[in-house]
Enzyme design. Structure first.
Site, PDB file in Angstrom:
ATOM      1  N   GLU A 110       0.611  -1.434   0.489  1.00 15.83           N
ATOM      2  CA  GLU A 110       0.182   0.014  -0.311  1.00 15.83           C
ATOM      3  C   GLU A 110       1.306   1.201   0.064  1.00 15.83           C
ATOM      4  OE1 GLU A 110      -2.384  -0.845   3.322  1.00 15.83           O
ATOM      5  OE2 GLU A 110      -2.683  -2.264   3.235  1.00 15.83           O
ATOM      6  N   LYS A 112       2.285   4.667   1.306  1.00 19.84           N
ATOM      7  CA  LYS A 112       2.080   5.578   2.931  1.00 19.84           C
ATOM      8  C   LYS A 112       1.822   6.672   2.866  1.00 19.84           C
ATOM      9  CE  LYS A 112       4.889   5.243   7.385  1.00 19.84           C
ATOM     10  NZ  LYS A 112       5.152   6.753   7.265  1.00 19.84           N
ATOM     11  N   ASP A 114       0.524  10.545   3.326  1.00 17.22           N
ATOM     12  CA  ASP A 114       1.445  11.224   4.837  1.00 17.22           C
ATOM     13  C   ASP A 114       0.809  12.603   5.165  1.00 17.22           C
ATOM     14  OD1 ASP A 114       3.632  11.937   6.113  1.00 17.22           O
ATOM     15  OD2 ASP A 114       4.343  13.229   4.500  1.00 17.22           O
ATOM     16  N   TYR A 221      -7.312   2.037   5.705  1.00 19.52           N
ATOM     17  CA  TYR A 221      -6.102   1.244   5.248  1.00 19.52           C
ATOM     18  C   TYR A 221      -6.466  -0.443   5.777  1.00 19.52           C
ATOM     19  CZ  TYR A 221      -2.903   3.881   7.262  1.00 19.52           C
ATOM     20  OH  TYR A 221      -2.438   5.114   8.339  1.00 19.52           O
ATOM     21  N   LYS A 308      10.314   3.167   2.879  1.00 22.19           N
ATOM     22  CA  LYS A 308      10.610   5.537   2.810  1.00 22.19           C
ATOM     23  C   LYS A 308      11.320   5.640   1.205  1.00 22.19           C
ATOM     24  CE  LYS A 308       8.530   6.756   6.977  1.00 22.19           C
ATOM     25  NZ  LYS A 308       9.167   8.411   7.823  1.00 22.19           N
ATOM     26  N   CYS A 402      13.507  48.294   1.855  1.00 25.02           N
ATOM     27  CA  CYS A 402      12.445  48.501   1.301  1.00 25.02           C
ATOM     28  C   CYS A 402      12.553  48.450  -0.362  1.00 25.02           C
ATOM     29  CB  CYS A 402      11.061  49.198   1.263  1.00 25.02           C
ATOM     30  SG  CYS A 402      10.221  48.402   0.038  1.00 25.02           S
ATOM     31  N   CYS A 405       9.901  51.307  -2.443  1.00 22.36           N
ATOM     32  CA  CYS A 405      10.110  51.955  -1.977  1.00 22.36           C
ATOM     33  C   CYS A 405      11.264  53.170  -1.094  1.00 22.36           C
ATOM     34  CB  CYS A 405       8.814  53.056  -0.943  1.00 22.36           C
ATOM     35  SG  CYS A 405       9.160  52.193   0.703  1.00 22.36           S
ATOM     36  N   CYS A 420       8.084  46.324   5.914  1.00 24.10           N
ATOM     37  CA  CYS A 420       8.189  47.319   5.254  1.00 24.10           C
ATOM     38  C   CYS A 420       7.250  48.670   5.746  1.00 24.10           C
ATOM     39  CB  CYS A 420       8.420  47.929   3.822  1.00 24.10           C
ATOM     40  SG  CYS A 420       8.008  49.846   2.994  1.00 24.10           S
ATOM     41  N   CYS A 426       4.425  52.921   0.184  1.00 21.55           N
ATOM     42  CA  CYS A 426       4.780  52.527  -0.489  1.00 21.55           C
ATOM     43  C   CYS A 426       3.997  50.928  -1.425  1.00 21.55           C
ATOM     44  CB  CYS A 426       5.015  50.993   0.327  1.00 21.55           C
ATOM     45  SG  CYS A 426       6.497  49.455  -0.010  1.00 21.55           S
TER      46      CYS A 426
HETATM   47  P1  AMP Z   1       5.331   6.241  11.161  1.00 25.06           P
HETATM   48  O1  AMP Z   1       4.787   7.170  12.283  1.00 25.06           O
HETATM   49  O2  AMP Z   1       6.336   6.430  11.025  1.00 25.06           O
HETATM   50  O3  AMP Z   1       5.547   4.628  12.296  1.00 25.06           O
HETATM   51  O4  AMP Z   1       4.146   5.508  10.176  1.00 25.06           O
HETATM   52  C1  AMP Z   1       3.457   5.096  10.671  1.00 25.06           C
HETATM   53  C2  AMP Z   1       2.162   5.253  10.683  1.00 25.06           C
HETATM   54  O5  AMP Z   1       1.929   5.589   9.063  1.00 25.06           O
HETATM   55  C3  AMP Z   1       0.593   4.692  10.624  1.00 25.06           C
HETATM   56  O6  AMP Z   1       0.884   5.197  12.416  1.00 25.06           O
HETATM   57  C4  AMP Z   1      -0.376   5.851   9.886  1.00 25.06           C
HETATM   58  O7  AMP Z   1      -0.477   6.585  10.506  1.00 25.06           O
HETATM   59  C5  AMP Z   1       0.627   5.433   8.373  1.00 25.06           C
HETATM   60  N1  AMP Z   1       0.725   4.808   7.190  1.00 25.06           N
HETATM   61  C6  AMP Z   1       0.642   5.863   6.378  1.00 25.06           C
HETATM   62  N2  AMP Z   1      -1.094   4.427   5.092  1.00 25.06           N
HETATM   63  C7  AMP Z   1      -0.161   3.334   5.726  1.00 25.06           C
HETATM   64  C8  AMP Z   1      -0.699   2.760   5.366  1.00 25.06           C
HETATM   65  N3  AMP Z   1      -1.220   2.802   3.967  1.00 25.06           N
HETATM   66  N4  AMP Z   1      -1.060   1.753   6.425  1.00 25.06           N
HETATM   67  C9  AMP Z   1      -0.730   1.499   7.443  1.00 25.06           C
HETATM   68  N5  AMP Z   1       0.152   2.809   8.504  1.00 25.06           N
HETATM   69  C10 AMP Z   1       0.351   4.068   6.950  1.00 25.06           C
HETATM   70 ZN    ZN Z   2       8.177  49.905   0.964  1.00 22.05          ZN
END
Ligand code: AMP
Ligand code: ZN
Length: 664
Positions: A110, A112, A114, A221, A308, A402, A405, A420, A426
């Site tokens: 899957e 990951k 963010d 997920y 990663k 600035c 001006c 400024c 300005c």
């Molecule tokens: P970390 O915070 O680096 O330990 O990574 C773990 C976190 O990755 C988990 O707590 C999830 O919030 C996040 N995460 C994002 N995508 C996934 C996924 N597909 N499966 C599991 N965890 C995920």
């Molecule tokens: Zn200015």
């Protein structure tokens, strides 16, 4: 069909349309048709509060305010993940787990995502609560905020377990993030740094209607329950989709670590085409029985591994640092780069944020620098490649004057940005303020655009927004690209702006930190510009949700002689500088100092109206009962736990009639 059946049918229909739109990205009716149905349901619900349902699609707009998020213990601990960075790391992991389980191992791969981790608990097919990860054992209950995220189903379909947790990530897609930042820059506030922090910050906002405005998504997920109706992670994803969850489609099965690596390599570049940020791949042993045998370390499952991605980077030469002046006078240093390709686009400029950032990186014109790109509009410089620094480069001296001006710049204690201070003279500040004044959310002046404003200023026709009201058709016709008709439209648009209500005028004035919401609060509290001008910083901070930073900025704005003159002139031209008489007539101070909790369904007014009545009469509405609650207004079907809590704290419970009596 009875009214109740009609309401239920509309709710079901709207739920399906929400699902098609937000989960499947495949709407089958137009936004307009959706709105018509939603309005129809709203009207029926208002007229028939006896059919109140906390999970109705009409309640996605938020409104409940949470002061303190409650700590909740997770039914199942939320673990972290172990990280790997190479093929070897993954192969080592496979060796380790093969010693612990028998038979072949399949993997689910899957992406990951963010964002902010989230655990949703469902009971009997309805959302019970939404809790942040916290320390993994306990998190914060952010249900009111999460309910506003349209892709989170409030009711499920199909053969779901009686009670289960589903885990996922709340993310803010780049598009929405960039739009939010454009608005912030427009307000003179520092833009948010990245979508992830903004997503997790959103979950902790007190006002859920603010959360509702943010285009957050919830990607799911992982399912947890005492007994699950499937045997593999991959089947679980399918099931969750069937029940109504937004489960990303990118997941794949892999029969070996080599296949996992194919997935990793594909997404390493392809991820840049996704609408949200991803920072790796999560590899999970597919079979749940094998997962159980593998178990957990103190911190993470043994059956899963994160891989990663390396952040996409490019290196290029910094040709020059230039400086931009914003509407509020804030100076932003910009790195002008030798054009370089990065994640599929050509990058020529990068933000350097402020003087501290330049000093921290010790970045100099002529340096070779590393540039990184998330999905943000402006890429960032992460480091200088010192090995490539030519001899004799001189250190960067931040500008002291600035660039527009030539006024000496100032930097307030505790602030990152230089400013400024030449507010009145300005050019980019003058033009920026007028552009803000005419913008859509402010005075919304039709027939006048940002470029024309610049043209009008440059031609000496206007110097501030009050001057707009003196412009004549004959004056603008000689300007570039101005025909008779467009000149007339422009003047008519300005004239029409005299009808814009006070709260928007207040926003349009462009007082630093006074955004739409703050402007509304101030307009409601002070009612006239005159009262606001008179207010001291202490008075201002006493107003709910007005902090010191805003208070100071307001006071400073009105100490300027020029601003006062402009306001007097606006008043003279007929711009709305107080709340209209009609609006005022419905407002009193009768409930000032009292805090109300509303619970149950009502006969004479809807819940929304009731809340509005409380606020219009100066009271506060709160979502949960505490020692500070003055009254609970109880309707039919008031929640039993609320009743117990009110009684135990000695908070008086009053009826709808008793409440209406209070304000009559
Ligand atoms: P970390 O915070 O680096 O330990 O990574 C773990 C976190 O990755 C988990 O707590 C999830 O919030 C996040 N995460 C994002 N995508 C996934 C996924 N597909 N499966 C599991 N965890 C995920
Ligand atoms: Zn200015």
């Amino acid at each position: 069909m009875t009214t109740e059946e009609k309401i239920n049918r509309l709710r079901q229909e709207l739920r399906e349309h929400n699902y098609n739109y937000y989960v499947l990205d495949n709407p089958v009716i137009s936004d307009y048709e959706f709105d018509i149905k939603l309005k129809e349901l709203q009207a029926l619900e208002e007229a028939h509060p006896e059919f109140y349902d906390p999970n109705s699609p009409t309640l996605r707009v938020g409104g409940e305010v949470t002061k303190n998020f409650q700590t909740v213990t997770h039914d199942f601990r939320m673990y972290s993940l172990d990280n790997s960075y190479s093929k070897e790391d993954l192969e080592d992991w496979e060796k380790r787990i093969k010693k612990l389980v028998d038979g072949p191992i399949e993997y689910t791969c899957e992406l990951k995502y963010d964002g902010a981790s989230m655990s949703l608990t469902y009971e009997n097919g309805t959302l019970l609560r939404a809790v942040t990860r916290g320390d993994g054992f306990q998190g914060d209950d952010v249900t009111t905020n999460v309910k506003t995220i349209k892709s989170v189903p409030l009711k499920l379909n199909g053969d779901y377990p009686d009670r289960f947790d589903i885990r996922g990530e709340i993310v803010l897609p780049f598009e929405g993030f960039n739009k939010m930042n454009e608005e912030r820059i427009e307000l003179g506030e520092e833009p948010y740094r990245n979508p992830r922090n903004t997503a997790s910050g959103s979950l902790k906002l007190q006002d859920s209607s603010e959360v509702a405005k943010r285009p957050l998504e919830c990607l799911l997920y992982s399912l947890k329950a005492n007994r699950l109706p499937f045997e593999t992670q991959y089947e679980g994803l399918d099931k969750a989709r069937d029940w109504g969850f937004k489960v990303p489609k990118e997941a794949r099965l892999a029969k070996s670590i080599d296949e996992v690596l194919e997935y990793v390599n594909y997404w390493d570049t392809e991820r840049h085409n996704l609408p949200y940020e991803t920072d790796g791949v999560v590899v999970k042993v597919n079979n749940l029985q094998q997962q159980e045998e593998l178990g957990y370390t103190a911190k993470a499952p043994r059956w899963a591994m994160a891989y990663k991605f390396k952040a996409e980077q490019a290196s290029t030469v910094l040709n020059q640092i230039t400086y931009q002046v914003g509407r509020t006078g804030a100076i932003t240093p910009v790195a002008n780069l030798e054009p370089v390709e990065l994640a599929g686009t050509i990058v020529k400029r990068a933000s350097l944020h402020n003087a501290d950032q330049i000093a921290k990186l010790d970045i100099r014109e002529g340096d070779t620098v590393f540039v990184e790109k998330g999905g943000e509009i402006i890429p960032k410089i992460t480091a200088v490649d010192l090995s490539k620094r030519p001899a004799g480069l001189s250190m960067t001296n931040y500008i002291t004057h600035c660039p527009e001006c030539n006024t000496t710049l100032v930097r307030k204690e505790g602030e990152a940005q230089h400013y400024c201070p030449n507010y009145e003279g300005c050019p980019p500040q003058i033009i920026g303020r007028i552009q803000h004044y005419i913008s859509r959310k402010a005075m919304d002046i039709e027939g006048l655009g940002g470029e024309t404003v610049a043209l009008l200023v440059e031609n000496g026709l206007i110097n501030n927004y009050a001057d707009l009201y003196t412009i004549t058709v004959d004056q603008v016709i000689p300007l570039e690209r101005m025909a008779q008709k467009s000149a007339e439209n422009l003047v008519a648009g300005i004239e029409a702006s005299k009808k814009i209500p006070f709260e928007r005028v207040l926003y349009a004035l462009g007082i630093r930190y006074v955004g739409e919401t703050v402007a509304k609060k101030l307009a409601k509290h002070y009612k006239t510009i005159h009262a606001l001008i008179e207010a001291s910083a202490e008075d201002l901070v006493a107003v709910e949700e007005i902090g010191e930073k805003i208070a100071e900025s307001v006071v400073q704005f009105f100490t300027s002689e020029e601003n006062n003159l402009i306001i007097e002139r606006l008043k003279g031209y007929g711009v709305q500088l107080e709340i209209s008489a009609e609006k005022l007539a419905n407002q009193t101070d009768k409930l000032v100092g009292s805090s109300f909790v509303v619970s149950g369904v009502f006969e004479k007014v809807s819940r929304t109206e009731l809340k509005k009545l409380i606020e219009d009469n100066g009271g506060k509405v709160s979502g949960s009962i505490s020692g500070k609650t003055s009254y609970v207004v109880a309707g039919d079907k008031m929640g039993p736990s609320k009743r117990v809590k009110a009684e135990s704290l000695g908070v008086p419970i009053i009826s709808e009639d008793e409440f209406l009596e209070m304000i009559s």
